[in-house]
Write a protein that holds these residues in place. Sequence first.
Motif, PDB file in Angstrom:
ATOM      1  N   VAL A  31       0.830  -1.203   0.000  1.00 45.40           N
ATOM      2  CA  VAL A  31       0.000   0.000   0.000  1.00 45.40           C
ATOM      3  C   VAL A  31       0.870   1.261   0.000  1.00 45.40           C
ATOM      4  CG1 VAL A  31      -1.741   1.301   1.294  1.00 45.40           C
ATOM      5  CG2 VAL A  31      -1.902  -1.179   1.128  1.00 45.40           C
ATOM      6  N   LEU A  32       1.940   1.228   0.760  1.00 44.51           N
ATOM      7  CA  LEU A  32       2.802   2.410   0.849  1.00 44.51           C
ATOM      8  C   LEU A  32       3.659   2.601  -0.396  1.00 44.51           C
ATOM      9  CD1 LEU A  32       3.771   2.141   4.607  1.00 44.51           C
ATOM     10  CD2 LEU A  32       2.082   3.667   3.560  1.00 44.51           C
ATOM     11  N   GLN A  33       3.664   1.623  -1.292  1.00 48.09           N
ATOM     12  CA  GLN A  33       4.414   1.767  -2.538  1.00 48.09           C
ATOM     13  C   GLN A  33       3.749   2.759  -3.491  1.00 48.09           C
ATOM     14  OE1 GLN A  33       5.177  -2.244  -3.908  1.00 48.09           O
ATOM     15  NE2 GLN A  33       6.634  -2.600  -2.258  1.00 48.09           N
ATOM     16  N   ASN A  34       2.595   3.313  -3.083  1.00 47.77           N
ATOM     17  CA  ASN A  34       1.982   4.403  -3.842  1.00 47.77           C
ATOM     18  C   ASN A  34       2.846   5.660  -3.771  1.00 47.77           C
ATOM     19  OD1 ASN A  34      -0.358   3.059  -4.692  1.00 47.77           O
ATOM     20  ND2 ASN A  34      -1.497   3.607  -2.863  1.00 47.77           N
ATOM     21  N   PHE A  35       3.785   5.696  -2.846  1.00 43.30           N
ATOM     22  CA  PHE A  35       4.602   6.884  -2.591  1.00 43.30           C
ATOM     23  C   PHE A  35       6.081   6.561  -2.790  1.00 43.30           C
ATOM     24  CE2 PHE A  35       0.880   6.787   0.206  1.00 43.30           C
ATOM     25  CZ  PHE A  35       0.203   7.913  -0.254  1.00 43.30           C
ATOM     26  N   PRO A  36       6.897   7.568  -3.144  1.00 41.91           N
ATOM     27  CA  PRO A  36       8.341   7.327  -3.293  1.00 41.91           C
ATOM     28  C   PRO A  36       8.964   6.873  -1.965  1.00 41.91           C
ATOM     29  CG  PRO A  36       7.724   9.462  -4.215  1.00 41.91           C
ATOM     30  CD  PRO A  36       6.525   8.940  -3.483  1.00 41.91           C
ATOM     31  N   ALA A  37       9.737   5.814  -2.012  1.00 46.24           N
ATOM     32  CA  ALA A  37      10.333   5.234  -0.805  1.00 46.24           C
ATOM     33  C   ALA A  37      11.209   6.236  -0.056  1.00 46.24           C
ATOM     34  CB  ALA A  37      11.139   3.996  -1.168  1.00 46.24           C
ATOM     35  N   ASP A  38      11.973   7.053  -0.773  1.00 47.99           N
ATOM     36  CA  ASP A  38      12.846   8.015  -0.090  1.00 47.99           C
ATOM     37  C   ASP A  38      12.044   9.084   0.638  1.00 47.99           C
ATOM     38  OD1 ASP A  38      12.079   9.029  -2.602  1.00 47.99           O
ATOM     39  OD2 ASP A  38      13.872  10.292  -2.751  1.00 47.99           O
ATOM     40  N   ASP A  39      10.892   9.456   0.090  1.00 48.83           N
ATOM     41  CA  ASP A  39      10.017  10.431   0.743  1.00 48.83           C
ATOM     42  C   ASP A  39       9.430   9.837   2.030  1.00 48.83           C
ATOM     43  OD1 ASP A  39       8.549  12.827   1.074  1.00 48.83           O
ATOM     44  OD2 ASP A  39       6.819  11.958   0.041  1.00 48.83           O
ATOM     45  N   LEU A  40       8.981   8.592   1.952  1.00 48.89           N
ATOM     46  CA  LEU A  40       8.447   7.916   3.140  1.00 48.89           C
ATOM     47  C   LEU A  40       9.518   7.810   4.221  1.00 48.89           C
ATOM     48  CD1 LEU A  40       6.395   4.996   1.550  1.00 48.89           C
ATOM     49  CD2 LEU A  40       5.518   7.141   2.485  1.00 48.89           C
ATOM     50  N   GLN A  41      10.717   7.432   3.820  1.00 47.77           N
ATOM     51  CA  GLN A  41      11.824   7.275   4.769  1.00 47.77           C
ATOM     52  C   GLN A  41      12.121   8.598   5.472  1.00 47.77           C
ATOM     53  OE1 GLN A  41      13.524   4.261   5.448  1.00 47.77           O
ATOM     54  NE2 GLN A  41      14.280   5.444   7.174  1.00 47.77           N
ATOM     55  N   ARG A  42      12.140   9.684   4.708  1.00 43.08           N
ATOM     56  CA  ARG A  42      12.419  10.999   5.281  1.00 43.08           C
ATOM     57  C   ARG A  42      11.334  11.385   6.297  1.00 43.08           C
ATOM     58  NH1 ARG A  42      10.475  15.683   4.371  1.00 43.08           N
ATOM     59  NH2 ARG A  42       9.461  15.139   2.425  1.00 43.08           N
ATOM     60  N   ARG A  43      10.092  11.161   5.950  1.00 40.94           N
ATOM     61  CA  ARG A  43       8.979  11.516   6.851  1.00 40.94           C
ATOM     62  C   ARG A  43       9.009  10.652   8.121  1.00 40.94           C
ATOM     63  NH1 ARG A  43       5.593  14.931   4.214  1.00 40.94           N
ATOM     64  NH2 ARG A  43       5.985  15.093   1.980  1.00 40.94           N
ATOM     65  N   PHE A  44       9.288   9.369   7.958  1.00 43.83           N
ATOM     66  CA  PHE A  44       9.411   8.462   9.099  1.00 43.83           C
ATOM     67  C   PHE A  44      10.555   8.919  10.013  1.00 43.83           C
ATOM     68  CE2 PHE A  44      11.529   4.473  10.651  1.00 43.83           C
ATOM     69  CZ  PHE A  44      10.591   4.117  11.598  1.00 43.83           C
ATOM     70  N   ASP A  45      11.711   9.200   9.419  1.00 45.65           N
ATOM     71  CA  ASP A  45      12.875   9.652  10.194  1.00 45.65           C
ATOM     72  C   ASP A  45      12.602  10.974  10.905  1.00 45.65           C
ATOM     73  OD1 ASP A  45      14.372   7.411   9.538  1.00 45.65           O
ATOM     74  OD2 ASP A  45      15.412   8.401   7.870  1.00 45.65           O
ATOM     75  N   ASP A  46      11.915  11.910  10.233  1.00 46.02           N
ATOM     76  CA  ASP A  46      11.583  13.193  10.860  1.00 46.02           C
ATOM     77  C   ASP A  46      10.712  12.989  12.098  1.00 46.02           C
ATOM     78  OD1 ASP A  46      13.016  14.509   8.878  1.00 46.02           O
ATOM     79  OD2 ASP A  46      11.240  15.261   7.820  1.00 46.02           O
ATOM     80  N   SER A  47       9.718  12.119  11.971  1.00 45.81           N
ATOM     81  CA  SER A  47       8.846  11.842  13.119  1.00 45.81           C
ATOM     82  C   SER A  47       9.616  11.162  14.242  1.00 45.81           C
ATOM     83  CB  SER A  47       7.652  10.970  12.693  1.00 45.81           C
ATOM     84  OG  SER A  47       6.765  11.702  11.894  1.00 45.81           O
ATOM     85  N   LEU A  48      10.487  10.216  13.886  1.00 44.44           N
ATOM     86  CA  LEU A  48      11.298   9.543  14.905  1.00 44.44           C
ATOM     87  C   LEU A  48      12.220  10.522  15.624  1.00 44.44           C
ATOM     88  CD1 LEU A  48      12.472   6.071  13.590  1.00 44.44           C
ATOM     89  CD2 LEU A  48      10.911   6.575  15.458  1.00 44.44           C
ATOM     90  N   THR A  49      12.791  11.452  14.881  1.00 48.22           N
ATOM     91  CA  THR A  49      13.666  12.457  15.489  1.00 48.22           C
ATOM     92  C   THR A  49      12.897  13.270  16.520  1.00 48.22           C
ATOM     93  OG1 THR A  49      15.066  12.550  13.542  1.00 48.22           O
ATOM     94  CG2 THR A  49      15.140  14.461  15.020  1.00 48.22           C
TER      95      THR A  49
END
Length: 151
Positions: free
Chosen positions: A65-83
């Motif tokens: 389902v998440l492959q609807n979005f660019p993987a690098d964009d998802l990773q950045r958003r995930f990392d930002d929230s984790l930070t």
Amino acid sequence: MALWDRVKESASMMQTQLTAKKNDLKSGAFRDASMAMCALVAAADGTIDPSERQRVAQLIASNEVLQNFPADDLQRRFDDSLTKLTTDFALGKVSVMQEVAKAKKKPAEARAVIQIGIVIGGADGDFDKTEQAVVREACYILELPPREFDL
């Protein structure tokens, strides 16, 4: 049925439901809320070790389902929230929950965000109490009844 089997079965069922809705889950609000939910589950106990971060990142990258979005964009958003969560968990949680709330306007997206939280939480076979608590809290933010998800 053993608890481990129930957790795996529930996570598998949620993933099947998500996959069926894949074409309806393409909005920016869903993307942002999903990554915030993944970070909340990963850091539910207030900490996140590098191996857990990597495991969740792999789950995000491989989720159909998440492959609807660019993987690098998802990773950045995930990392930002984790930070945000690892810098100051209480303050970060408020900010990250605001990201989750973005999905509130569309009930199908809101349900999908909760399902992603359950899939991520149950991926290791142990959807523990702290992970369940943050997903339950997200249900309230999204105005969904936790009992709908057995929380």
